[in-house]
Scaffold this motif. Structure first.
Motif, mmCIF file in Angstrom:
data_model
loop_
_atom_site.group_PDB
_atom_site.id
_atom_site.type_symbol
_atom_site.label_atom_id
_atom_site.label_comp_id
_atom_site.label_asym_id
_atom_site.label_seq_id
_atom_site.Cartn_x
_atom_site.Cartn_y
_atom_site.Cartn_z
ATOM 1 N N LYS A 134 -11.079 -26.676 90.874
ATOM 2 C CA LYS A 134 -10.459 -27.988 91.081
ATOM 3 C C LYS A 134 -9.647 -28.403 89.856
ATOM 4 O O LYS A 134 -8.520 -28.916 89.985
ATOM 5 C CB LYS A 134 -11.534 -29.037 91.373
ATOM 6 N N ILE A 135 -10.207 -28.200 88.668
ATOM 7 C CA ILE A 135 -9.496 -28.541 87.428
ATOM 8 C C ILE A 135 -8.214 -27.723 87.325
ATOM 9 O O ILE A 135 -7.137 -28.238 86.983
ATOM 10 C CB ILE A 135 -10.404 -28.297 86.208
ATOM 11 N N TRP A 136 -8.308 -26.435 87.623
ATOM 12 C CA TRP A 136 -7.137 -25.553 87.564
ATOM 13 C C TRP A 136 -6.049 -26.003 88.537
ATOM 14 O O TRP A 136 -4.872 -26.118 88.161
ATOM 15 C CB TRP A 136 -7.583 -24.121 87.883
ATOM 16 N N ALA A 137 -6.429 -26.296 89.782
ATOM 17 C CA ALA A 137 -5.447 -26.722 90.783
ATOM 18 C C ALA A 137 -4.813 -28.060 90.410
ATOM 19 O O ALA A 137 -3.600 -28.253 90.560
ATOM 20 C CB ALA A 137 -6.113 -26.814 92.160
ATOM 21 N N THR A 138 -5.620 -28.981 89.910
ATOM 22 C CA THR A 138 -5.100 -30.299 89.528
ATOM 23 C C THR A 138 -4.116 -30.186 88.372
ATOM 24 O O THR A 138 -3.049 -30.816 88.385
ATOM 25 C CB THR A 138 -6.262 -31.234 89.139
ATOM 26 N N LEU A 139 -4.455 -29.386 87.360
ATOM 27 C CA LEU A 139 -3.545 -29.189 86.235
ATOM 28 C C LEU A 139 -2.238 -28.530 86.673
ATOM 29 O O LEU A 139 -1.165 -28.824 86.132
ATOM 30 C CB LEU A 139 -4.217 -28.316 85.167
ATOM 31 N N THR A 140 -2.327 -27.657 87.666
ATOM 32 C CA THR A 140 -1.144 -26.936 88.124
ATOM 33 C C THR A 140 -0.188 -27.823 88.912
ATOM 34 O O THR A 140 1.024 -27.817 88.671
ATOM 35 C CB THR A 140 -1.556 -25.733 88.989
ATOM 36 N N VAL A 141 -0.712 -28.590 89.864
ATOM 37 C CA VAL A 141 0.179 -29.328 90.764
ATOM 38 C C VAL A 141 0.619 -30.686 90.231
ATOM 39 O O VAL A 141 1.671 -31.197 90.621
ATOM 40 C CB VAL A 141 -0.479 -29.515 92.151
ATOM 41 N N SER A 142 -0.159 -31.282 89.335
ATOM 42 C CA SER A 142 0.146 -32.641 88.872
ATOM 43 C C SER A 142 1.554 -32.809 88.305
ATOM 44 O O SER A 142 2.205 -33.823 88.577
ATOM 45 C CB SER A 142 -0.889 -33.092 87.837
ATOM 46 N N PRO A 143 2.084 -31.864 87.533
ATOM 47 C CA PRO A 143 3.439 -32.057 87.004
ATOM 48 C C PRO A 143 4.540 -31.928 88.057
ATOM 49 O O PRO A 143 5.688 -32.294 87.784
ATOM 50 C CB PRO A 143 3.573 -30.938 85.956
ATOM 51 N N PHE A 144 4.215 -31.419 89.246
ATOM 52 C CA PHE A 144 5.265 -31.072 90.202
ATOM 53 C C PHE A 144 5.273 -31.908 91.481
ATOM 54 O O PHE A 144 6.321 -32.124 92.063
ATOM 55 C CB PHE A 144 5.150 -29.581 90.557
#
Length: 324
Positions: A134-144
């Protein structure tokens, strides 16, 4: 009207040049005493000038067509020239994969350190590994792109096993669903497990492998799902079987609903809206601007897999039609 010979007006644009020259050479005949003047356009007009004008008009027309076709896709940047949009989306795509790779490397180390304890204490749900995901996915999509959730109250409790189903539009669907933070088990092609870091992380999360077009593998997959549910875990299916290429909801296969009926657990329909516009199927190298909406519907139950299948599809289809 000055008469012009047809053969002298033919060129690389054929009939178009004839019409253009006639429009250029047209002069109202206001005086009856004025005699007509016959001349050669090659002599009295600069032919390259006329051709350049026609070429510029053709380029302008093609640009209008490209912009209008792009506008039909419904992307937020449809008003910009296609070249600008493509460059922007490709750059965003490069940044997206750079961010996800950078985050994955560090978080993968956490997964490895936690994995022995997960196997001992939480072998089936693997909640610690899903928290890292969840942390990985959130960090990935948040900027985009921004994710909006609707119906979070409809999610079953963390300790309640269920079968989750959703429409499938994009590679981003997995990232989006991981941000929910629920420890459901996805089903993935066996080849994905060979990818460095990502595939290994999926293995540690307990993702269920599947060989497409292999009946025995499909049967083993369904048995594995039922076994996990009986031991308290949840599973996630994309009943369409593959990503939609045109954004339309495809037909649902009954496998997920047969699992739900046989294990007597609820089915949770989820509608994903917007992922297909941000990263369309088959165009995984780009990330368009946009936002995503996740609609979680109330769980449904039943004793007939086909009835459950049709009901879940209707629920998701209605959400896509109303909010998509």
């Amino acid at each position: 009207m000055f008469p012009v010979k047809r053969d002298e007006c033919q060129g690389p644009y054929g009939r178009l040049n004839h019409v253009a020259l006639n429009s250029i050479l047209h002069t109202p005949k206001k005086y009856s005493g004025v005699s007509q003047h016959y001349f050669n356009p090659r002599v009295e007009f600069d032919r390259p000038f006329v051709y350049n004008k026609l070429q510029n008009w053709n380029k302008f027309s093609r640009n209008i067509v490209a912009r209008s076709e792009l506008a039909e896709t419904g992307y937020p940047d449809a008003g910009y020239p296609s070249s600008d949009l493509q460059l922007s989306s490709k750059f965003r795509g490069i940044c997206f994969y750079a961010v996800t790779a950078f985050a994955a490397i560090f978080l993968f180390v956490l997964m490895m350190l936690a994995h022995p304890f997960v196997l001992l204490l939480d072998r089936y749900k693997r909640r610690a590994q899903h928290l890292v995901a969840k942390i990985w996915a959130t960090l990935t999509v948040s900027p985009f792109y921004k994710i909006e959730f609707e119906g979070l109250e409809n999610l079953p409790g963390c300790d309640t096993p269920a079968v989750y189903v959703s429409n499938h539009q994009s590679f981003l669907d997995i990232y989006t669903l991981l941000t929910l933070g629920r420890s459901f088990k996805f089903i993935s092609k066996t080849g994905i497990f060979l990818f460095p870091i990502i595939g290994w992380a999926m293995f540690m999360m307990g993702t269920i492998p599947l060989k497409r077009m292999d009946g025995r593998s499909q049967l083993d997959c369904l048995k594995r799902c039922m076994d996990l549910i009986r031991k308290g875990a949840s599973v996630f299916f994309f009943p369409e079987g593959t990503r939609s290429r045109d954004g339309k909801l495809g037909s649902f296969k009954k496998g997920a609903f047969s699992v739900a009926v046989k294990t007597r657990v609820p089915v949770v329909p989820i509608a994903l809206i917007g992922t297909g516009k941000i990263m369309p199927a088959g165009m995984e190298g780009i990330v368009n601007p946009g936002s995503v909406k996740v609609v979680i519907h109330k769980p449904i139950e039943g004793n007939d897999a086909e009835v459950l299948c049709n009901e879940a599809r209707d629920i998701i289809a209605d959400a896509l039609n109303q909010k998509g």
